[in-house]
Design a protein around this motif. Structure first.
Motif, PDB file in Angstrom:
ATOM      1  N   GLY A   1       0.847  -1.408  -0.088  1.00 43.31           N
ATOM      2  CA  GLY A   1      -0.138   0.001  -0.170  1.00 43.31           C
ATOM      3  C   GLY A   1       1.180   0.951   0.029  1.00 43.31           C
ATOM      4  N   TRP A   2       0.114   2.338  -0.089  1.00 43.35           N
ATOM      5  CA  TRP A   2       1.466   3.486  -0.759  1.00 43.35           C
ATOM      6  C   TRP A   2       0.871   4.211   0.897  1.00 43.35           C
ATOM      7  N   ASP A   3      -0.133   3.956   2.017  1.00 43.90           N
ATOM      8  CA  ASP A   3       0.322   4.467   3.820  1.00 43.90           C
ATOM      9  C   ASP A   3       0.617   3.257   4.074  1.00 43.90           C
ATOM     10  N   TYR A   4       1.511   2.128   4.099  1.00 39.35           N
ATOM     11  CA  TYR A   4       2.951   1.449   4.328  1.00 39.35           C
ATOM     12  C   TYR A   4       2.035   0.698   4.997  1.00 39.35           C
ATOM     13  N   LYS A   5       0.344   0.102   5.035  1.00 38.42           N
ATOM     14  CA  LYS A   5      -0.351  -0.347   5.738  1.00 38.42           C
ATOM     15  C   LYS A   5      -1.191  -1.613   5.132  1.00 38.42           C
ATOM     16  N   GLY A   6      -0.369  -2.528   4.293  1.00 39.87           N
ATOM     17  CA  GLY A   6      -1.548  -3.564   3.402  1.00 39.87           C
ATOM     18  C   GLY A   6      -2.943  -3.359   3.667  1.00 39.87           C
TER      19      GLY A   6
ATOM     20  N   TYR B   1       4.324  -1.077   7.750  1.00 46.67           N
ATOM     21  CA  TYR B   1       5.048  -0.088   8.882  1.00 46.67           C
ATOM     22  C   TYR B   1       4.653  -0.897  10.338  1.00 46.67           C
ATOM     23  N   GLY B   2       4.688  -1.575  10.659  1.00 45.61           N
ATOM     24  CA  GLY B   2       4.785  -2.897  11.650  1.00 45.61           C
ATOM     25  C   GLY B   2       6.671  -3.121  11.674  1.00 45.61           C
ATOM     26  N   ALA B   3       6.785  -3.925  10.592  1.00 45.72           N
ATOM     27  CA  ALA B   3       8.645  -3.926  10.313  1.00 45.72           C
ATOM     28  C   ALA B   3       9.185  -2.940  10.331  1.00 45.72           C
ATOM     29  N   ALA B   4       8.856  -1.717   9.969  1.00 43.40           N
ATOM     30  CA  ALA B   4       9.662  -0.742  10.072  1.00 43.40           C
ATOM     31  C   ALA B   4       9.635  -0.251  11.396  1.00 43.40           C
ATOM     32  N   THR B   5       8.297  -0.491  12.377  1.00 44.18           N
ATOM     33  CA  THR B   5       8.536   0.138  13.598  1.00 44.18           C
ATOM     34  C   THR B   5       9.753  -0.969  14.210  1.00 44.18           C
ATOM     35  N   THR B   6       9.970  -1.722  14.192  1.00 44.24           N
ATOM     36  CA  THR B   6       9.841  -2.965  15.193  1.00 44.24           C
ATOM     37  C   THR B   6      11.536  -2.664  14.955  1.00 44.24           C
ATOM     38  N   LYS B   7      11.670  -3.621  13.665  1.00 48.60           N
ATOM     39  CA  LYS B   7      13.052  -4.332  12.815  1.00 48.60           C
ATOM     40  C   LYS B   7      14.065  -3.261  12.940  1.00 48.60           C
ATOM     41  N   THR B   8      15.554  -3.296  12.854  1.00 56.16           N
ATOM     42  CA  THR B   8      16.510  -3.175  12.963  1.00 56.16           C
ATOM     43  C   THR B   8      16.739  -2.762  11.347  1.00 56.16           C
ATOM     44  N   VAL B   9      17.554  -1.771  10.765  1.00 54.89           N
ATOM     45  CA  VAL B   9      17.842  -1.390   9.698  1.00 54.89           C
ATOM     46  C   VAL B   9      18.513  -2.555   8.546  1.00 54.89           C
TER      47      VAL B   9
ATOM     48  N   ALA C   1      15.715  -0.725   2.550  1.00 62.14           N
ATOM     49  CA  ALA C   1      15.852  -0.391   4.015  1.00 62.14           C
ATOM     50  C   ALA C   1      15.520   0.629   4.582  1.00 62.14           C
ATOM     51  N   ALA C   2      16.855   1.725   4.357  1.00 62.35           N
ATOM     52  CA  ALA C   2      16.852   3.164   5.453  1.00 62.35           C
ATOM     53  C   ALA C   2      15.127   3.592   4.930  1.00 62.35           C
ATOM     54  N   PHE C   3      14.870   3.701   3.752  1.00 67.14           N
ATOM     55  CA  PHE C   3      13.728   4.354   3.693  1.00 67.14           C
ATOM     56  C   PHE C   3      12.811   3.977   4.468  1.00 67.14           C
TER      57      PHE C   3
ATOM     58  N   GLU D   1      14.068   5.014   7.867  1.00 67.70           N
ATOM     59  CA  GLU D   1      14.797   5.664   8.694  1.00 67.70           C
ATOM     60  C   GLU D   1      13.945   7.415   8.931  1.00 67.70           C
ATOM     61  N   GLY D   2      12.664   6.978   9.392  1.00 68.01           N
ATOM     62  CA  GLY D   2      12.091   8.303   9.262  1.00 68.01           C
ATOM     63  C   GLY D   2      11.270   8.380   8.339  1.00 68.01           C
ATOM     64  N   ALA D   3      11.109   7.445   6.953  1.00 68.83           N
ATOM     65  CA  ALA D   3      10.224   7.281   5.678  1.00 68.83           C
ATOM     66  C   ALA D   3       8.896   6.946   5.860  1.00 68.83           C
ATOM     67  N   VAL D   4       8.566   6.039   6.496  1.00 66.44           N
ATOM     68  CA  VAL D   4       7.494   4.915   6.891  1.00 66.44           C
ATOM     69  C   VAL D   4       6.365   6.008   7.866  1.00 66.44           C
ATOM     70  N   ILE D   5       5.549   6.499   7.652  1.00 63.97           N
ATOM     71  CA  ILE D   5       4.695   7.561   8.379  1.00 63.97           C
ATOM     72  C   ILE D   5       3.563   6.877   8.904  1.00 63.97           C
ATOM     73  N   ASP D   6       2.955   6.572   9.662  1.00 64.11           N
ATOM     74  CA  ASP D   6       1.279   6.246  10.075  1.00 64.11           C
ATOM     75  C   ASP D   6       0.302   7.127   9.244  1.00 64.11           C
ATOM     76  N   GLU D   7       0.310   7.253   7.824  1.00 61.59           N
ATOM     77  CA  GLU D   7      -1.019   7.865   7.736  1.00 61.59           C
ATOM     78  C   GLU D   7      -2.116   8.435   7.769  1.00 61.59           C
ATOM     79  N   SER D   8      -2.294   7.663   8.946  1.00 58.02           N
ATOM     80  CA  SER D   8      -3.724   8.441   9.346  1.00 58.02           C
ATOM     81  C   SER D   8      -3.821   9.028  10.233  1.00 58.02           C
ATOM     82  N   GLN D   9      -2.944   9.799  10.726  1.00 55.55           N
ATOM     83  CA  GLN D   9      -2.244  11.327  11.782  1.00 55.55           C
ATOM     84  C   GLN D   9      -2.372  12.642  10.449  1.00 55.55           C
TER      85      GLN D   9
END
Length: 270
Positions: free
Chosen positions: A102-107, A125-133, A163-165, A168-176
Motif C-alpha cells: 500500500g501507498w500508506d504502508y499498511k497493506g 509499517y509494523g516491521a519498520a517500527t520494530t526491526k533494525t535496518v 531498507a533505509a526508506f 529511518e523516518g520515511a514510513v509514517i502512520d498516515e492516519s495521523q
C-alpha cells in the motif's frame, strides 16, 4: 697474643663464610605476579543515518523498483502473487512493493484493505517500527521468505536504500495526517501549501495541475483527491524515472508535504 689474634681472625673468616652460605641458601625472591586484564568487546557501532538522497531513492524503489533501478521488468507474475486471489492484476504490477503493502504502508489494514488492490498482505509499517535496518535488509534478501529475495534484481546499494526508506523516518502512520473516511488532510495549511507548490511544483505541473496528465487523462487535482496516499508519497520521495524533486531532499517536513497535498486537492479535477 699473636696466637690469640690469629684465632680471632680465623673465627671472623668462618663467621663471614657461614653468613654467605646462609644468604645463598635463601630462595630467590619471586617477582610480583602480573594480571592480564580481561578482554573487552568493543562497543557496537551504530551506522550513520541515511542521507535524504538515499531515503528518497528507497521511496522510489518502493514505488516502482523496476523503473527506478532501470532493470528489465519481469514478464511473469511475482512468485508471491500466488499467495492471494483477490487482486487480479498481472505482470509488472505484481512486483511493486506498493501493490502488496500500500501507498500508506499498511497493506490489508490500510487503504488497500478493500477494493481492487486488496491482497490481504500485511503492510510494512509494523516491521519498520520494530526491526533494525540490518533485519529489514535481511528480509529484503529473503531471510523470512525465499520468494521475497530482491537481491536477485537490486544491487547492495539499492537494497540498503530500500531498507533505509522503511526504517529511518520515511514510513509514517498516515492516519495521523489523512482522514481515511473523507480522504482529506488533517490540520493542513492550504495557503502555505500553495506557496510551496508555486515555488517548486508549478514549474512542471502548472499552476492548475494540468500540464502533466497521469495515464494521459488525469490531472493532479484528480489524483490528489482520488488517491491522497499515493500523492503524499510522491510529494515526499519523487516519481520513478522522472526528474521530480523529492520533499525529503529539499528538507521539507511531513507537514509541508501534507500542506502541498491540501493545495493540490483544490486544483481542477478534469
Amino acid at each position: 697474643m699473636k696466637k690469640m689474634l690469629k684465632i680471632l681472625g680465623i673465627l671472623v673468616i668462618l663467621s663471614l663464610g657461614l653468613f654467605v652460605l646462609a644468604a645463598c641458601s635463601q630462595p630467590a625472591a619471586t617477582p610480583p605476579a602480573t594480571t592480564t586484564p580481561p578482554a573487552t568487546t568493543p562497543p557496537a557501532t551504530t551506522p550513520p543515518p541515511a542521507t535524504p538522497a538515499t531515503i528518497a531513492l528507497g521511496g522510489k524503489l518502493y514505488d516502482n523498483w523496476m523503473k527506478t533501478a532501470g532493470v528489465a521488468t519481469p514478464t511473469e507474475n511475482s512468485t508471491l502473487w500466488a499467495g492471494q486471489t483477490t487482486n487480479t492484476r498481472t505482470g509488472a504490477d505484481t512486483w511493486r512493493c506498493k501493490e502488496c503493502h500500500g501507498w500508506d504502508y499498511k497493506g490489508k489494514d490500510g487503504a488497500y484493505g478493500k477494493g481492487s488492490h486488496l491482497t490481504g498482505f500485511p503492510g510494512v509499517y509494523g516491521a519498520a517500527t520494530t526491526k533494525t535496518v540490518a533485519e529489514l535488509t535481511s528480509v529484503l534478501k529473503g531471510s523470512a521468505n525465499a520468494n521475497h529475495n530482491f537481491s536477485t534484481y537490486l544491487n547492495a546499494d539499492q537494497i540498503s536504500a530500500l531498507a533505509a526508506f522503511l526504517k529511518e523516518g520515511a514510513v509514517i502512520d498516515e492516519s495521523q495526517y489523512i482522514d481515511y473516511a473523507t480522504k482529506k488532510p488533517k490540520s493542513a495549511d492550504t495557503a502555505k501549501g500553495k506557496t510551496l507548490y508555486d515555488g517548486t511544483c508549478a514549474a512542471c505541473h502548472g499552476a492548475d495541475g494540468k500540464l502533466i496528465l497521469f495515464g494521459g487523462k488525469d490531472t493532479l487535482g484528480f489524483l490528489a483527491n482520488d488517491n491522497p496516499y499515493e500523492t503524499l508519497h510522491k510529494i515526499r520521495f519523487g516519481q520513478p524515472g522522472a526528474g521530480m524533486p523529492s520533499g525529503v531532499e529539499q528538507q521539507r517536513s511531513i507537514q509541508d508535504a501534507v500542506d502541498i497535498l491540501a493545495h493540490a486537492q483544490t486544483l481542477p479535477d478534469k
